[in-house]
Design a protein around this motif. Structure first.
Motif, PDB file in Angstrom:
ATOM      1  N   GLN A 117       6.298   1.312  -8.569  1.00  0.00           N
ATOM      2  CA  GLN A 117       6.529   2.710  -8.215  1.00  0.00           C
ATOM      3  C   GLN A 117       5.386   3.280  -7.395  1.00  0.00           C
ATOM      4  O   GLN A 117       5.507   4.322  -6.760  1.00  0.00           O
ATOM      5  CB  GLN A 117       6.701   3.555  -9.482  1.00  0.00           C
ATOM      6  N   ARG A 118       4.239   2.620  -7.460  1.00  0.00           N
ATOM      7  CA  ARG A 118       3.042   3.185  -6.861  1.00  0.00           C
ATOM      8  C   ARG A 118       2.680   2.506  -5.540  1.00  0.00           C
ATOM      9  O   ARG A 118       2.093   3.111  -4.651  1.00  0.00           O
ATOM     10  CB  ARG A 118       1.881   3.007  -7.847  1.00  0.00           C
ATOM     11  N   LEU A 119       3.013   1.233  -5.445  1.00  0.00           N
ATOM     12  CA  LEU A 119       2.538   0.456  -4.299  1.00  0.00           C
ATOM     13  C   LEU A 119       3.636   0.241  -3.261  1.00  0.00           C
ATOM     14  O   LEU A 119       4.712  -0.244  -3.584  1.00  0.00           O
ATOM     15  CB  LEU A 119       2.029  -0.918  -4.778  1.00  0.00           C
TER      16      LEU A 119
ATOM     17  N   TRP B  49       1.609  14.333  -2.316  1.00  0.00           N
ATOM     18  CA  TRP B  49       0.650  13.444  -2.970  1.00  0.00           C
ATOM     19  C   TRP B  49      -0.696  14.148  -3.017  1.00  0.00           C
ATOM     20  O   TRP B  49      -1.027  14.937  -2.121  1.00  0.00           O
ATOM     21  CB  TRP B  49       0.472  12.144  -2.188  1.00  0.00           C
TER      22      TRP B  49
ATOM     23  N   TRP C 166       3.431  -2.149 -10.888  1.00  0.00           N
ATOM     24  CA  TRP C 166       2.909  -1.274  -9.835  1.00  0.00           C
ATOM     25  C   TRP C 166       3.990  -0.855  -8.848  1.00  0.00           C
ATOM     26  O   TRP C 166       3.690  -0.212  -7.842  1.00  0.00           O
ATOM     27  CB  TRP C 166       1.796  -1.988  -9.070  1.00  0.00           C
TER      28      TRP C 166
ATOM     29  N   PRO D 272      -4.838   2.851 -11.835  1.00  0.00           N
ATOM     30  CA  PRO D 272      -3.829   2.997 -10.778  1.00  0.00           C
ATOM     31  C   PRO D 272      -3.222   4.397 -10.795  1.00  0.00           C
ATOM     32  O   PRO D 272      -2.854   4.934  -9.748  1.00  0.00           O
ATOM     33  CB  PRO D 272      -2.779   1.943 -11.134  1.00  0.00           C
ATOM     34  N   ALA D 273      -3.150   5.001 -11.988  1.00  0.00           N
ATOM     35  CA  ALA D 273      -2.507   6.311 -12.099  1.00  0.00           C
ATOM     36  C   ALA D 273      -3.274   7.407 -11.365  1.00  0.00           C
ATOM     37  O   ALA D 273      -2.742   8.482 -11.120  1.00  0.00           O
ATOM     38  CB  ALA D 273      -2.349   6.685 -13.572  1.00  0.00           C
TER      39      ALA D 273
ATOM     40  N   PHE E  57      -3.936   7.367  -8.406  1.00  0.00           N
ATOM     41  CA  PHE E  57      -3.373   7.459  -7.054  1.00  0.00           C
ATOM     42  C   PHE E  57      -1.874   7.736  -7.101  1.00  0.00           C
ATOM     43  O   PHE E  57      -1.143   7.113  -7.856  1.00  0.00           O
ATOM     44  CB  PHE E  57      -3.625   6.157  -6.291  1.00  0.00           C
ATOM     45  N   ASP E  58      -1.459   8.688  -6.289  1.00  0.00           N
ATOM     46  CA  ASP E  58      -0.034   8.958  -6.181  1.00  0.00           C
ATOM     47  C   ASP E  58       0.648   7.876  -5.364  1.00  0.00           C
ATOM     48  O   ASP E  58       1.834   7.620  -5.524  1.00  0.00           O
ATOM     49  CB  ASP E  58       0.191  10.321  -5.526  1.00  0.00           C
ATOM     50  N   ALA E  59      -0.102   7.276  -4.481  1.00  0.00           N
ATOM     51  CA  ALA E  59       0.467   6.203  -3.675  1.00  0.00           C
ATOM     52  C   ALA E  59      -0.642   5.251  -3.254  1.00  0.00           C
ATOM     53  O   ALA E  59      -1.749   5.683  -2.934  1.00  0.00           O
ATOM     54  CB  ALA E  59       1.172   6.770  -2.443  1.00  0.00           C
TER      55      ALA E  59
END
Lengths: 154, 340, 116
Positions: free
Chosen positions: B259-261, B303, B257, B226-227, B229-231
């Motif tokens: 903070q990311r999703l 991003w 997730w 997951p890391a 991807f910035d978003a």
């Protein structure tokens, strides 16, 4: 990181989360609005009926003109785009009174103008009100039959 | 410049030489006044001579396509293939627009996941089949959708807290074989996931498992964490659906997730001020949010890598009345800002 | 007193419908049908007649009043014409509202556009 084949236990847990986490409807607020608006519309109806009774009609006779006036008000409010906004907050308080019945007839009629007067407006007029009319008539028939068979009077 | 496609998972493809040339977005009043308003190209208002909501939707689509072509400095003649879809029966909006632009057209339906279905297909056409310029569009119109899926516009009814508001929005993105700052890195074609949710006033819970399935499959196939991807932006899960997706992802990966999703439908409107409850939905939502806000973030260097996972609820009013559950689907497209 | 009871009874009927809508999986259409059927049944037992006497429009304006009106009309027609009244009765009593809704609906379709 298991993507494939979610097992049944996970699905069951998911269904539980959906129920537990689902945002709740504001029940107390909805009930208060339904009561207030439903009561207010009925009150208006009572004043209209009182007006017709003052013209010398019996409460029974005044029922029909009262219904027509309220349907007219509901239709006008629908045409002006007010009634859907009222129902949004008042819910059944606006849907259950006869003005809501008018809304249910007028809204599809307006909506399907773009499909023509016959196959649009004409055909769709009863799409929303139809279930109420159909089942209302069926229920009334059965009740009338039962009373006839049992010999009950009003 | 190498152009190519490599299959790295069941339906995950790593791509070389596919770029985003430009995106054009057109949105209605409510969307323009929302928090993302400044990111959209066009504040669309219905043409005064339009006779129906369906005609309006067509106009909306055309405007977004015109803007995208203008921004890319292309005219219709340069377009090899047009891909896209909408929510109306028989894809009338997309097809009727085709009789005007006259370019080869492939209509797609994946409900609100249509935009990434188009981006994935278009990217594969460019990387693997030699197409040079592909236009990918998705559009929805609040009132046109409302009268088809729910009730007449003026019929009063209360909205459910889990219901989302179909956005009046169109987004068109031009995929190109020539280098541009944004590159399509990989795509995953989603599969239908149905965990038995039936409430037609709650698509979020029906689609969240599909979104999670596609996200995890994409990461597994590309070997990314997951890391990377910035978003990660899902399509139209809305507030409730996003919370469910986070819960599922946490359960399956042990990671947080949150903070990311995020979710396109969740951020299009100010959900409190604009009274839209769960958020936005509609085929045009993720298309416009990508073409407006998400591309801008990538362009600005905020991003570096984005995973867009638009989600669709594949039901019809008939299937719903017949008591069928709601199948969900999600297609993923990874976009990377080159040199960002 | 009828003016007070009209508000209270009309409001309570609507709140009851709202309660049913919010605590069940029924759609608004299902709730409305249920209430019109309930009105017909309550009309058959004579309870609704008593309610109308006390609350006036509070009982006749909400949808159960429509079911009640249909039953009452059928009862009167049966008294006049016998069993055939089961088929002919009811619509005359309820006809004012229905026909008004049809006519206003057609008129509104010509005059107004949705999202006015």
């Amino acid at each position: 990181m298991q993507a494939q084949g979610a097992d049944e236990a996970l699905r069951a847990r998911y269904r539980y989360w959906v129920e537990a986490m689902r945002p709740k409807k504001p029940l107390a607020r909805n009930l208060a609005w339904a009561f207030g608006v439903g009561g207010a519309i009925s009150e208006v109806g009572q004043w209209v009926q009182w007006f017709f009774q003052r013209q010398g009609m019996s409460p029974d006779q005044a029922g029909t003109p009262t219904a027509i006036v309220l349907v007219g008000l509901g239709a006008l409010a629908t045409g002006l785009g007010w009634y859907d906004r009222l129902t949004k907050v008042a819910g059944m308080g606006a849907s259950l009174p006869i003005t809501g019945f008018a809304n249910a007839m007028v809204a599809p009629a307006m909506e399907f103008r773009s499909e023509g007067l016959v196959l649009g407006v004409g055909a769709k007029l009863f799409t929303v009100a139809g279930p109420v009319l159909g089942w209302g008539m069926a229920a009334a028939f059965v009740v009338g039959l039962a009373r006839l068979v049992l010999g009950v009077r009003i | 410049m190498t152009v190519g496609v490599k299959r790295v998972g069941a339906a995950t493809f790593r791509l070389d030489g596919v770029y985003v040339a430009a995106s054009g977005t057109a949105v209605g009043d409510k969307e323009w006044q929302g928090p993302l308003g400044q990111y959209f190209d066009l504040h669309w208002t219905p043409p005064p001579d339009s006779k129906s909501f369906e005609q309006e939707e067509r106009d909306l689509l055309r405007r977004s396509q015109d803007v995208a072509l203008a921004k890319a400095g292309l005219d219709w003649e340069a377009v090899d293939v047009v891909l896209g879809g909408d929510l109306l029966d028989q894809l009338v909006t997309t097809s009727f627009a085709g009789r005007e632009h006259g370019r080869p057209l492939l209509g797609l339906f994946a409900a609100c996941a249509t935009f990434t279905a188009g981006l994935a297909t278009g990217s594969l056409l460019v990387a693997g089949a030699g197409a040079q310029t592909v236009v990918v569009s998705a559009v929805s119109h609040h009132f046109a959708a409302e009268r088809q899926f729910r009730y007449p516009v003026e019929l009063g009814n209360q909205r459910y807290p889990t219901a989302s508001w179909t956005a009046t929005a169109a987004g068109s993105t031009i995929l190109d074989h020539k280098p541009h700052p944004l590159r399509v890195e990989a795509v995953t074609i989603g599969r239908v996931v149905d965990w038995g949710q039936k409430d037609p006033n709650d698509y979020g819970s029906a689609m969240a498992p599909a979104a999670v399935d596609t996200i995890l499959r994409h990461l597994q196939a590309t070997g990314q964490t997951p890391a990377a991807f910035d978003a990660i932006f899902t399509g139209d899960l809305g507030e409730f659906g996003r919370r469910l997706a986070l819960r599922l992802l946490n359960e399956q990966t042990g990671e947080d997730w949150s903070q990311r999703l995020d979710d396109c439908g969740r951020i299009l409107y100010d959900r409190k001020r604009q009274d839209v409850h769960n958020g936005a939905s509609g085929a045009g939502c993720s298309a416009a949010v990508f073409g407006g806000y998400l591309s801008a973030r990538l362009d600005a260097g905020a991003w570096h890598r984005l995973l867009l996972v638009a989600t669709g609820a594949l039901l019809s009013p008939t299937s719903s009345q017949q008591g069928e559950s709601i199948p969900g689907i999600a297609h993923a497209v990874a976009v990377v800002a080159e040199g960002g | 007193m009828t003016f007070v009871w009209a508000f209270v009874v009309g409001g309570l009927l609507c709140a009851l419908a709202q309660l049913l809508l919010d605590t069940s999986n029924l759609t608004p259409a299902h709730v409305l049908v249920l209430f019109v059927v309930a009105g017909a049944l309550a009309g058959g037992t004579g309870w609704y007649h008593a309610l109308v006497k006390v609350a006036g429009a509070g009982a006749s304006v909400p949808l159960p009043g429509f079911g009640y009106t249909l039953v009452k009309g059928i009862g009167e027609a049966v008294q006049e014409k016998g069993a055939w009244g089961l088929f002919t009765g009811g619509l005359e009593a309820a006809g004012g509202g229905i026909k008004a809704a049809v006519l206003f609906g057609l008129a509104a379709a010509l005059v107004f556009r949705p999202r006015a």
